[in-house]
Design a protein around this motif. Structure first.
Motif, short mmCIF file in Angstrom:
data_model
loop_
_atom_site.label_atom_id
_atom_site.label_comp_id
_atom_site.label_asym_id
_atom_site.label_seq_id
_atom_site.Cartn_x
_atom_site.Cartn_y
_atom_site.Cartn_z
N HIS A 73 -68.89 5.81 -0.94
CA HIS A 73 -67.70 5.33 -0.24
C HIS A 73 -67.23 6.40 0.75
O HIS A 73 -68.01 6.84 1.56
CB HIS A 73 -66.62 4.89 -1.24
CG HIS A 73 -67.07 3.72 -2.07
ND1 HIS A 73 -67.79 3.88 -3.24
CD2 HIS A 73 -66.93 2.40 -1.88
CE1 HIS A 73 -68.07 2.69 -3.73
NE2 HIS A 73 -67.56 1.77 -2.93
N ARG A 74 -66.00 6.82 0.68
CA ARG A 74 -65.49 7.83 1.62
C ARG A 74 -65.26 9.16 0.92
O ARG A 74 -64.33 9.89 1.26
CB ARG A 74 -64.20 7.33 2.27
CG ARG A 74 -64.40 6.18 3.22
CD ARG A 74 -63.15 5.80 4.01
NE ARG A 74 -61.90 6.24 3.46
CZ ARG A 74 -60.93 5.44 2.99
NH1 ARG A 74 -61.09 4.14 2.99
NH2 ARG A 74 -59.81 5.94 2.54
N GLN A 75 -66.11 9.49 -0.06
CA GLN A 75 -65.92 10.75 -0.76
C GLN A 75 -67.25 11.45 -0.98
O GLN A 75 -68.29 10.81 -1.09
CB GLN A 75 -65.17 10.55 -2.07
CG GLN A 75 -65.79 9.54 -2.99
CD GLN A 75 -64.86 9.21 -4.15
OE1 GLN A 75 -63.78 9.77 -4.30
NE2 GLN A 75 -65.28 8.31 -4.98
N LEU A 99 -62.33 11.18 2.63
CA LEU A 99 -62.13 11.01 4.07
C LEU A 99 -61.16 9.87 4.36
O LEU A 99 -61.05 8.93 3.58
CB LEU A 99 -63.47 10.71 4.74
CG LEU A 99 -64.62 11.68 4.43
CD1 LEU A 99 -65.86 11.29 5.21
CD2 LEU A 99 -64.21 13.11 4.71
N GLU A 101 -59.88 6.77 7.16
CA GLU A 101 -60.63 5.68 7.78
C GLU A 101 -61.41 6.12 9.01
O GLU A 101 -62.41 5.52 9.38
CB GLU A 101 -59.69 4.52 8.17
CG GLU A 101 -59.14 3.75 6.99
CD GLU A 101 -58.00 4.48 6.27
OE1 GLU A 101 -57.37 5.40 6.87
OE2 GLU A 101 -57.75 4.16 5.10
N GLY A 103 -62.93 9.03 9.26
CA GLY A 103 -63.96 9.98 8.86
C GLY A 103 -63.52 11.44 8.81
O GLY A 103 -64.35 12.33 8.66
#
Length: 117
Positions: A73-75, A99, A101, A103
């Motif tokens: 995902h964003r980690q 992170l 949205e 980045g």
């Protein structure tokens, strides 16, 4: 992408002055939060002050990645070392970056695995 995030994160810890300000502006959210056993700060100013403190405590040392990063995902999570370039790290830690949205680094959770006596 996550490899680049880790690279820019460690570059920020190794940078000074204008170079650090540029890295913070480009790769870190203005609302970033950072928490480890020694500190809890927020914003670019807070990050910069903690980096200054570590650089003063360990002059001539550099941050490097230890092993592989793991991301979803964003980690991303990874281990790092701090010590003289090319030598065995004096300090080893484990960080998790989350992170936003766009980045940029939004949240950092740090752990210390090896600390000098």
């Amino acid at each position: 992408m996550m490899e680049d995030v880790v690279r820019q994160y460690l570059a920020t810890w190794n940078a000074t002055g204008d170079e650090r300000a540029t890295l913070l502006s480009a790769h870190w959210s203005p609302d970033v939060t950072y928490t480890d056993p020694m500190a809890e700060v927020s914003g670019h100013e807070g990050i910069s002050s903690i980096v200054d403190g570590v650089q003063a405590q360990f002059p001539g040392s550099v941050f490097t990645r230890v092993g592989e990063a793991d991301a979803h995902h964003r980690q991303v999570r990874f281990r790092w070392g701090l010590g003289p370039e090319g030598a065995e790290p004096l300090v080893i830690g484990f960080d998790v970056l989350v992170l936003d949205e766009s980045g940029r680094i939004q949240d950092v959770r740090g752990f210390l695995d090896k600390v000098p006596a």
